[in-house]
Enzyme design. Structure first.
Site, short mmCIF file in Angstrom:
data_model
loop_
_atom_site.label_atom_id
_atom_site.label_comp_id
_atom_site.label_asym_id
_atom_site.label_seq_id
_atom_site.Cartn_x
_atom_site.Cartn_y
_atom_site.Cartn_z
N TYR A 22 -14.24 3.41 11.79
CA TYR A 22 -12.81 3.27 11.44
C TYR A 22 -11.93 3.70 12.61
CZ TYR A 22 -8.24 4.77 9.78
OH TYR A 22 -6.89 4.99 9.67
N SER B 3 -3.63 6.08 14.21
CA SER B 3 -4.05 7.27 13.47
C SER B 3 -4.48 8.38 14.43
CB SER B 3 -5.23 6.87 12.57
OG SER B 3 -5.90 8.00 12.12
N ILE C 293 1.52 3.75 2.35
CA ILE C 293 2.49 3.92 3.44
C ILE C 293 3.40 2.69 3.51
CG2 ILE C 293 2.72 4.13 5.96
CD1 ILE C 293 0.02 5.78 5.80
N GLY D 220 0.81 -1.22 0.00
CA GLY D 220 0.00 0.00 0.00
C GLY D 220 0.85 1.27 0.00
N ASN E 135 -6.30 -2.82 -1.84
CA ASN E 135 -6.18 -1.41 -2.25
C ASN E 135 -4.78 -1.12 -2.77
OD1 ASN E 135 -7.28 1.20 -2.51
ND2 ASN E 135 -6.32 1.89 -0.62
N ARG F 52 -5.15 20.69 8.81
CA ARG F 52 -4.61 19.36 9.14
C ARG F 52 -3.09 19.42 9.15
NH1 ARG F 52 -9.00 19.16 10.50
NH2 ARG F 52 -10.70 17.81 9.83
N LYS G 257 -9.16 1.57 15.34
CA LYS G 257 -7.78 1.92 15.72
C LYS G 257 -7.66 1.97 17.25
CE LYS G 257 -6.09 2.00 11.72
NZ LYS G 257 -4.95 1.23 11.28
N1 LIG Z 1 -3.13 7.38 4.58
C1 LIG Z 1 -3.49 8.06 5.64
O1 LIG Z 1 -3.85 9.23 5.53
C2 LIG Z 1 -3.49 7.42 7.01
C3 LIG Z 1 -3.62 8.23 8.15
C4 LIG Z 1 -3.62 7.65 9.41
C5 LIG Z 1 -3.47 6.27 9.53
N2 LIG Z 1 -3.37 5.50 8.42
C6 LIG Z 1 -3.23 4.04 8.58
O2 LIG Z 1 -2.09 3.64 7.84
C7 LIG Z 1 -2.27 2.34 7.33
C8 LIG Z 1 -1.94 2.32 5.85
O3 LIG Z 1 -2.63 3.31 5.16
P1 LIG Z 1 -2.39 3.56 3.60
O4 LIG Z 1 -2.76 4.96 3.34
O5 LIG Z 1 -1.08 3.06 3.21
O6 LIG Z 1 -3.54 2.62 3.01
P2 LIG Z 1 -3.46 1.62 1.77
O7 LIG Z 1 -4.85 1.20 1.52
O8 LIG Z 1 -2.70 2.22 0.67
O9 LIG Z 1 -2.62 0.42 2.37
C9 LIG Z 1 -3.18 -0.61 3.16
C10 LIG Z 1 -2.73 -1.93 2.56
O10 LIG Z 1 -3.24 -2.98 3.37
C11 LIG Z 1 -3.76 -3.97 2.51
N3 LIG Z 1 -4.78 -4.71 3.25
C12 LIG Z 1 -5.94 -4.25 3.77
N4 LIG Z 1 -6.60 -5.23 4.37
C13 LIG Z 1 -5.85 -6.36 4.26
C14 LIG Z 1 -6.00 -7.71 4.67
N5 LIG Z 1 -7.08 -8.13 5.32
N6 LIG Z 1 -5.01 -8.58 4.39
C15 LIG Z 1 -3.91 -8.19 3.70
N7 LIG Z 1 -3.72 -6.92 3.28
C16 LIG Z 1 -4.69 -6.02 3.54
C17 LIG Z 1 -4.29 -3.23 1.30
O11 LIG Z 1 -4.39 -4.02 0.15
C18 LIG Z 1 -3.25 -2.12 1.14
O12 LIG Z 1 -2.19 -2.52 0.31
C19 LIG Z 1 -3.69 1.95 7.68
O13 LIG Z 1 -3.64 1.16 8.85
C20 LIG Z 1 -4.37 3.25 7.96
O14 LIG Z 1 -5.42 3.10 8.87
C21 LIG Z 1 -3.36 6.05 7.15
#
Ligand SMILES: NC(=O)c1ccc[n+]([C@@H]2O[C@H](COP(=O)([O-])OP(=O)(O)OC[C@H]3O[C@@H](n4cnc5c(N)ncnc54)[C@H](O)[C@@H]3O)[C@@H](O)[C@H]2O)c1
Length: 430
Positions: free
Chosen positions: A194, A170, A29, A27, A53, A309, A198
């Site tokens: 959501y 988060s 991050i 993903g 995703n 933000r 967390k």
């Molecule tokens: N992007 C932001 O703004 C933000 C802010 C605060 C916290 N977060 C947290 O950071 C983390 C990553 O966010 P991101 O923006 O990279 O999201 P993203 O969707 O790009 O990455 C998440 C990844 O997890 C994978 N995934 C989801 N469910 C899964 C499962 N059951 N089994 C295997 N893989 C699974 C998805 O395919 C994806 O590749 C998340 O936990 C999110 O809650 C993100």
């Protein structure tokens, strides 16, 4: 880039690579965290992602990038050692975290039952569903994917004596905070399903640390207990009881933005982006065809009335994960520093805000993206959106003083890097 991302081989360290599992590694991050871990040359990265995703191509590019950069740092005639190669190859598993037996099989692959060595040293648990709005429509799916899968993962970690966790949390855990900038001691009162996933995961992890790795004695979480009882047989017969005390660091992200400066990896959400910066990038590249950007409210008590933000560069955020993993190394200076405030007999759990401590309004972001892209955004102010709070800004001082975390990249750099990625990859990884 923070000090944590500097090349460790420069200091001549040649200890064996530590196996680190990154969930959600493909993903947005995750891919930047994996890249940053590879740069340290201290870890063998294993990823689990079901590509809900994301696309597998992200990690292929991360691996190529890390190898190219490493070769360049060694010089044209240098021979790559096996360690060099291992430290740039990612073991990427296409696997759903809710599938307990499949995840267990992956842990088993790395575990030597003879001496318990060579297994997965630590886990960076990033995978989750993350859309606030969607979580209000399908809350059970969110609790299943984010909370149940985390409990399942933790029970497998216990089974394989893997006792170090960095958890992706988060700023949403704070809901509408009573105090801004927000310190970590703020009560956790999320406003959405959501956000509550967390909060719940943090609490489960905290309870597990508190139980000192003996989840059966915990009793605070029904599901943890039932899972551990279910796998108790395996725990005792396959790997012996968990001996290392469980320790964890929860990283509460504010708003990650930008991309690797090469433009080869970046944010590639499926469907319409839910966050402001990727939405602006998609508009500029013509992938989102909306003629105007809706601004939800301009009557908030902020600099220009729009919501504020705390944005930080995704590579700075990724550097925080390297620091957190270093802090989970027992006996290290950082470990002592991070858990110094934990009283004897208490669980080793800490939460840190990862943000810049500086707020940017919606209109400031639009202007910064206009400068980076040259695209003339049209905006239309519409009513406030339910659940939006005026300002979410981190108090990052605890992460700075204890973890050594810093987020030096400015907004201009975040927008430049985001645009560099988006214009080079208008359709994302495909
Ligand atoms: N992007 C932001 O703004 C933000 C802010 C605060 C916290 N977060 C947290 O950071 C983390 C990553 O966010 P991101 O923006 O990279 O999201 P993203 O969707 O790009 O990455 C998440 C990844 O997890 C994978 N995934 C989801 N469910 C899964 C499962 N059951 N089994 C295997 N893989 C699974 C998805 O395919 C994806 O590749 C998340 O936990 C999110 O809650 C993100």
């Amino acid at each position: 880039m923070s000090d944590a991302t500097t090349n460790a081989s420069q200091s001549g360290q040649e200890e064996p690579l530590k196996n680190v599992l990154v969930t959600g590694g493909a993903g947005y991050i995750g891919s930047h965290v994996v890249y940053t871990l590879l740069k340290t040359r201290q870890y063998k990265v294993i990823s689990i992602d079901n590509h809900h995703n994301s696309l597998p191509a992200s990690l292929t590019r991360v691996s190529e990038l890390a190898l190219e950069e490493h070769k360049a740092s060694l010089g044209p005639n240098a021979q790559l050692s096996q360690r060099d190669i291992d430290s740039t190859i990612i073991d990427a598993h296409d696997c759903d975290l809710t599938n307990h037996s499949a995840v267990r099989e992956i842990f088993g692959k790395y575990y030597s039952s003879e001496n318990g060595k060579g297994g997965i040293w630590g886990v960076v648990h990033i995978a989750a569903y993350k859309a606030v709005g969607e979580s209000t429509s399908i809350p059970l799916t969110y609790y299943q994917n984010n909370v149940s899968a985390t409990i399942s993962l933790l029970s497998i970690m216990l089974e394989f004596n893997c006792a170090r966790l960095v958890y992706s949390s988060s700023a949403t855990v704070y809901g509408t905070p009573p105090e801004v900038p927000i310190p970590e001691r703020t009560r956790r009162e999320a406003d959405s399903p959501y956000g509550r996933t967390k909060v719940m995961c943090e609490m489960v992890v905290e309870d597990l640390c508190e139980s000192n790795g003996n989840a059966v004695a915990d009793g605070t979480c029904h599901l943890v207990v039932s899972l551990v009882i279910r796998f108790h047989h395996l725990t005792t017969t396959t790997t012996g009881s968990t001996s290392t005390p469980f320790q964890a660091i929860s990283l509460r992200y504010f708003n990650p933005a930008g991309a690797h400066p090469s433009g080869r990896i970046g944010e590639d959400p499926r469907g319409r982006p839910g966050n402001l910066l990727p939405l602006l990038a998609h508009m500029a590249v013509g992938r989102v065809k909306d003629p105007v950007l809706k601004v939800f409210g301009n009557d908030y008590p902020t600099v220009d009335g729009t919501c504020v933000r705390d944005y930080l560069h995704v590579l700075d955020l990724a550097g925080g994960h390297v620091l957190a993993l270093q802090a989970l190394q027992e006996g290290s200076t950082l470990n002592g520093k991070v858990f110094a405030s934990v009283k004897a007999g208490k669980g080793k759990f800490k939460a840190y805000n990862l943000g810049k401590g500086k707020g940017m309004s919606v209109l400031q972001i639009v202007e910064a993206m206009r400068k980076a892209t040259g695209f003339e955004y049209k905006t239309e102010v519409v009513g406030r959106r339910r659940g939006d709070v005026p300002a979410l800004i981190a108090d990052p001082s605890l992460a700075r003083t204890e973890l050594g975390f810093d987020a030096p990249h400015d907004l201009e750099t975040m927008c430049r890097d985001l645009w560099n990625w988006q214009k080079g990859n208008p359709a994302g990884y495909v």
